[in-house]
Scaffold this motif. Structure first.
Motif, PDB file in Angstrom:
ATOM      1  N   UNK A   1     -25.215 -17.025  13.890  1.00 21.92           N
ATOM      2  CA  UNK A   1     -26.226 -18.051  13.619  1.00 21.92           C
ATOM      3  C   UNK A   1     -27.459 -17.481  12.925  1.00 21.92           C
ATOM      4  N   UNK A   2     -27.728 -16.193  13.124  1.00 23.52           N
ATOM      5  CA  UNK A   2     -28.897 -15.591  12.497  1.00 23.52           C
ATOM      6  C   UNK A   2     -28.640 -15.119  11.066  1.00 23.52           C
ATOM      7  N   UNK A   3     -27.428 -15.305  10.569  1.00 24.54           N
ATOM      8  CA  UNK A   3     -27.137 -14.885   9.199  1.00 24.54           C
ATOM      9  C   UNK A   3     -28.021 -15.597   8.170  1.00 24.54           C
ATOM     10  N   UNK A   4     -28.447 -16.816   8.492  1.00 24.31           N
ATOM     11  CA  UNK A   4     -29.299 -17.569   7.558  1.00 24.31           C
ATOM     12  C   UNK A   4     -30.673 -16.920   7.395  1.00 24.31           C
ATOM     13  N   UNK A   5     -31.019 -15.997   8.295  1.00 25.58           N
ATOM     14  CA  UNK A   5     -32.333 -15.343   8.253  1.00 25.58           C
ATOM     15  C   UNK A   5     -32.289 -13.980   7.569  1.00 25.58           C
ATOM     16  N   UNK A   6     -31.135 -13.526   7.192  1.00 24.81           N
ATOM     17  CA  UNK A   6     -31.004 -12.170   6.689  1.00 24.81           C
ATOM     18  C   UNK A   6     -31.574 -11.967   5.292  1.00 24.81           C
ATOM     19  N   UNK A   7     -31.811 -13.067   4.552  1.00 25.86           N
ATOM     20  CA  UNK A   7     -32.328 -12.908   3.188  1.00 25.86           C
ATOM     21  C   UNK A   7     -33.837 -12.696   3.153  1.00 25.86           C
ATOM     22  N   UNK A   8     -34.492 -12.742   4.310  1.00 30.26           N
ATOM     23  CA  UNK A   8     -35.918 -12.465   4.378  1.00 30.26           C
ATOM     24  C   UNK A   8     -36.819 -13.638   4.042  1.00 30.26           C
ATOM     25  N   UNK A   9     -36.254 -14.833   3.884  1.00 33.71           N
ATOM     26  CA  UNK A   9     -37.071 -15.993   3.499  1.00 33.71           C
ATOM     27  C   UNK A   9     -37.692 -16.688   4.706  1.00 33.71           C
ATOM     28  N   UNK A  10     -37.189 -16.445   5.903  1.00 33.21           N
ATOM     29  CA  UNK A  10     -37.691 -17.112   7.096  1.00 33.21           C
ATOM     30  C   UNK A  10     -38.992 -16.465   7.560  1.00 33.21           C
ATOM     31  N   UNK A  11     -39.922 -17.283   8.049  1.00 33.79           N
ATOM     32  CA  UNK A  11     -41.215 -16.745   8.483  1.00 33.79           C
ATOM     33  C   UNK A  11     -41.740 -17.383   9.768  1.00 33.79           C
ATOM     34  N   UNK A  12     -41.032 -18.343  10.340  1.00 38.89           N
ATOM     35  CA  UNK A  12     -41.531 -19.058  11.510  1.00 38.89           C
ATOM     36  C   UNK A  12     -40.741 -18.746  12.768  1.00 38.89           C
ATOM     37  N   UNK A  13     -40.433 -19.801  13.550  1.00 38.78           N
ATOM     38  CA  UNK A  13     -39.645 -19.621  14.763  1.00 38.78           C
ATOM     39  C   UNK A  13     -38.316 -18.944  14.494  1.00 38.78           C
ATOM     40  N   UNK A  14     -37.696 -19.325  13.389  1.00 38.55           N
ATOM     41  CA  UNK A  14     -36.403 -18.740  13.054  1.00 38.55           C
ATOM     42  C   UNK A  14     -36.506 -17.231  12.876  1.00 38.55           C
ATOM     43  N   UNK A  15     -37.536 -16.779  12.151  1.00 35.37           N
ATOM     44  CA  UNK A  15     -37.708 -15.345  11.926  1.00 35.37           C
ATOM     45  C   UNK A  15     -38.044 -14.611  13.218  1.00 35.37           C
ATOM     46  N   UNK A  16     -38.883 -15.214  14.072  1.00 38.18           N
ATOM     47  CA  UNK A  16     -39.235 -14.568  15.334  1.00 38.18           C
ATOM     48  C   UNK A  16     -37.994 -14.372  16.201  1.00 38.18           C
ATOM     49  N   UNK A  17     -37.160 -15.395  16.305  1.00 38.26           N
ATOM     50  CA  UNK A  17     -35.925 -15.274  17.095  1.00 38.26           C
ATOM     51  C   UNK A  17     -35.003 -14.213  16.494  1.00 38.26           C
ATOM     52  N   UNK A  18     -34.915 -14.161  15.171  1.00 40.17           N
ATOM     53  CA  UNK A  18     -34.101 -13.147  14.493  1.00 40.17           C
ATOM     54  C   UNK A  18     -34.656 -11.752  14.771  1.00 40.17           C
TER      55      UNK A  18
ATOM     56  N   UNK B   1     -33.651 -26.361   3.425  1.00 41.92           N
ATOM     57  CA  UNK B   1     -33.239 -24.999   3.760  1.00 41.92           C
ATOM     58  C   UNK B   1     -34.037 -24.455   4.941  1.00 41.92           C
ATOM     59  N   UNK B   2     -35.328 -24.798   4.989  1.00 43.90           N
ATOM     60  CA  UNK B   2     -36.162 -24.372   6.115  1.00 43.90           C
ATOM     61  C   UNK B   2     -35.666 -24.991   7.414  1.00 43.90           C
ATOM     62  N   UNK B   3     -35.398 -26.306   7.390  1.00 42.81           N
ATOM     63  CA  UNK B   3     -34.939 -26.992   8.602  1.00 42.81           C
ATOM     64  C   UNK B   3     -33.558 -26.488   9.021  1.00 42.81           C
ATOM     65  N   UNK B   4     -32.715 -26.209   8.053  1.00 47.62           N
ATOM     66  CA  UNK B   4     -31.379 -25.693   8.363  1.00 47.62           C
ATOM     67  C   UNK B   4     -31.465 -24.319   9.016  1.00 47.62           C
ATOM     68  N   UNK B   5     -32.353 -23.469   8.501  1.00 46.18           N
ATOM     69  CA  UNK B   5     -32.540 -22.142   9.096  1.00 46.18           C
ATOM     70  C   UNK B   5     -33.081 -22.261  10.513  1.00 46.18           C
ATOM     71  N   UNK B   6     -34.013 -23.183  10.719  1.00 46.76           N
ATOM     72  CA  UNK B   6     -34.579 -23.367  12.054  1.00 46.76           C
ATOM     73  C   UNK B   6     -33.533 -23.875  13.033  1.00 46.76           C
ATOM     74  N   UNK B   7     -32.656 -24.781  12.578  1.00 43.16           N
ATOM     75  CA  UNK B   7     -31.609 -25.313  13.454  1.00 43.16           C
ATOM     76  C   UNK B   7     -30.615 -24.226  13.842  1.00 43.16           C
ATOM     77  N   UNK B   8     -30.226 -23.386  12.878  1.00 39.66           N
ATOM     78  CA  UNK B   8     -29.299 -22.294  13.183  1.00 39.66           C
ATOM     79  C   UNK B   8     -29.951 -21.248  14.086  1.00 39.66           C
ATOM     80  N   UNK B   9     -31.219 -20.956  13.818  1.00 43.80           N
ATOM     81  CA  UNK B   9     -31.902 -19.914  14.588  1.00 43.80           C
ATOM     82  C   UNK B   9     -32.145 -20.337  16.034  1.00 43.80           C
ATOM     83  N   UNK B  10     -32.406 -21.627  16.262  1.00 45.73           N
ATOM     84  CA  UNK B  10     -32.629 -22.055  17.643  1.00 45.73           C
ATOM     85  C   UNK B  10     -31.324 -21.977  18.435  1.00 45.73           C
ATOM     86  N   UNK B  11     -30.200 -22.219  17.750  1.00 50.19           N
ATOM     87  CA  UNK B  11     -28.901 -22.015  18.398  1.00 50.19           C
ATOM     88  C   UNK B  11     -28.666 -20.523  18.628  1.00 50.19           C
ATOM     89  N   UNK B  12     -29.066 -19.691  17.669  1.00 52.26           N
ATOM     90  CA  UNK B  12     -28.943 -18.251  17.855  1.00 52.26           C
ATOM     91  C   UNK B  12     -29.772 -17.753  19.020  1.00 52.26           C
TER      92      UNK B  12
END
Length: 526
Positions: free
Chosen positions: A299-316, A273-284
């Motif tokens: 693409x940032x919808x995967x970050x809306x649940x608040x579980x992301x904390x790394x690159x994905x969250x920063x991009x979101x 799930x972490x890798x999937x969020x990161x892959x979607x967020x880098x496309x976002x």
């Protein structure tokens, strides 16, 4: 055989004693290392014996790297002399020869000292993070220790020489891995070393070499999914920094396809799930840079649940910031800062990263973005404090003369510009000094040498800094002509489709309809 008896004794003692043993073993004469290692390989691999092997193997590889350096320098000198300027070649060779075995030995003795309590290794200037896979890292432990040492040594002095020595250690480590077979342990070890090499190359500005190093990981088909995702994420990040947006988009698509093929076969749902969020967020992030807000939102919808904390969250967070959802963006930035500060253990999937997507860059990016956001909210005291912290982080990690220091200084200059307009005060001298220093660190050449169609490195930031600098000079009657030239260049060089340069520098309208968000990872304006 006395070493085996010592190791048996150490097995009953806490890790601090093992670390002390690592330091003591560093003093073993080079001539005896091969025979000692041969004895160790004949005995069961207890924890203490592994410590012995790591210490001795590390020392031997450092010596090999040091002994090779003069030969490399001589070869480089001969080739350069044959090709062109003999004087320049001689100077280059002389500089390389300085990184000799004596220098490495002296620096190693500085880094590994028994003068601290319990003989613990003295902490390096930058925190070191192991490049490991997901929950069950499966790699050569000696390779992990070599990576850890090389990164720490390179960053300890932040010089071309220390980085060259760190890279030599990593190349030796890579060559020591088996060249045949598709064993997961071997490929994970190779992948981790390649991530580390690309990171050091990226930090010294050798972006093209870093990209070529990351591409080699694509051939490691049996390596951990985390290694491959980290490599593709870094490839996207580096290409965005170079302004190659179309290439970045294709690479991001390939990253998503890799996740689709793997599904959840890695056996760890959380890591997947972490890798999937990161892959979607880098496309976002790619879509955000290209100013397609609707596509980025998907693409940032995967970050809306608040579980992301790394690159994905920063991009979101930057996406929310650009949309002027300041409250939500602030929460995300703070979560990234807290998470990046805590994620220092190799078993966490977020610890797998490289180049401008590495954890240290995430922490820096989130801190700088939060400072910009406070400025956009008019909280200038908080903005100044946070941006000053971002500047300190940048100088500690990259050194005080790195181009990324110029990126943060540009953010600080824009904050003072906005503050002066809001408070009807003047800070022209401060702004002018910050812009001038930033442009110097960004290595922006003189206007007469720098046509607007030239391939300017970090074009977004240079254009923003020159535009702001030009407007500051235009307010001074005796420098108005110089300011107009800077503004003219900046307007012609500006490429952002979401907002014009005038909108990015706007400090008159409240609330501002559009705000610029500078991403320090990729040195782009959102």
């Amino acid at each position: 055989m006395g070493l085996l008896a010592i190791s048996a004794h150490l097995d009953n003692h806490p890790p601090a004693i093992l670390i002390r043993a690592f330091g003591i073993l560093w003093t073993v004469p080079h001539s005896t290392i091969p025979s000692v290692l041969g004895i160790l390989r004949l005995h069961p691999r207890t924890l203490s014996l592994r410590v012995c092997q790591v210490a001795l193997s590390t020392k031997m590889m450092i010596r090999l790297a040091a002994s090779n350096l003069p030969r490399v320098a001589n070869a480089a000198s001969s080739a350069a002399a044959a090709a062109a300027n003999a004087a320049v070649a001689k100077a280059a060779a002389a500089a390389a020869v300085k990184a000799s075995a004596a220098t490495i030995g002296r620096d190693v003795s500085r880094s590994i000292s028994l003068s601290t309590p319990l003989g613990l290794c003295r902490p390096l200037a930058t925190p070191i993070r192991l490049y490991c896979a997901n929950r069950i890292p499966n790699a050569n432990p000696v390779a992990l220790q070599m990576i850890d040492y090389a990164l720490g040594f390179a960053r300890s002095q932040k010089s071309d020489e220390s980085y060259a020595q760190g890279l030599l250690v990593l190349e030796q480590c890579l060559s020591s891995q088996s060249k045949d077979g598709e064993d997961t342990t071997i490929e994970n070890s190779k992948g981790m070393v390649l991530l580390a090499i690309s990171t050091l190359l990226s930090e010294r500005g050798n972006t093209d070499e870093a990209i070529q190093t990351l591409l080699r990981i694509q051939d490691l088909t049996s390596s951990s999914l985390g290694i491959r995702v980290a490599a593709m994420e870094a490839l996207v990040g580096l290409n965005l920094e170079l302004g190659l947006d179309d290439t970045s988009s294709v690479l991001a698509d390939n990253c998503l396809k890799t996740l689709e093929k793997e599904d959840q076969q890695i056996g760890d749902e959380h890591a997947f799930n972490v890798y999937n969020a990161r892959a979607n967020a880098i496309k976002g992030l790619v879509e955000l840079v290209q100013c397609d807000m609707e596509s980025a939102k998907a693409f940032f919808q995967v970050c809306e649940d608040g579980s992301c904390i790394g690159n994905d969250a920063l991009s979101f967070g930057e996406f929310l910031h650009a949309k002027r959802d300041f409250v939500s963006a602030k929460e995300v930035y703070k979560r990234v800062i807290d998470g990046s500060s805590e994620k220092n253990h190799f078993s966490d999937p977020y610890s797998f990263s490289a180049c401008n997507m590495a954890l240290e860059e995430v922490l820096l990016g989130a801190t700088c973005a939060l400072g910009q956001l406070e400025s956009h909210l008019g909280n200038f005291k908080d903005a100044e404090e946070i941006l000053t912290k971002a500047l300190k982080l940048t100088e500690e990690h990259f050194g005080s003369h790195h181009p990324k220091v110029g990126v943060v200084l540009t953010c600080i200059a824009l904050m003072y510009r906005h503050k002066a307009a809001s408070e009807r005060s003047s800070s022209l001298l401060i702004q002018e000094g910050l812009y001038r220093r930033a442009l110097g660190l960004l290595k922006a050449s003189a206007l007469e040498k720098d046509g607007t169609n030239a391939n300017v490195d970090k074009r977004d930031i240079v254009a923003l800094a020159r535009g702001g600098y030009g407007e500051a000079l235009c307010l001074q009657q005796n420098r108005k002509s110089e300011g107009e030239k800077l503004k003219s260049w900046a307007e012609a060089a500006w490429r952002n489709r979401r907002l014009s340069l005038a909108e990015a520098l706007d400090d008159t309208s409240e609330p501002r309809p559009k705000v610029p968000v500078i991403d320090t990872r990729i040195c782009r304006v959102m």
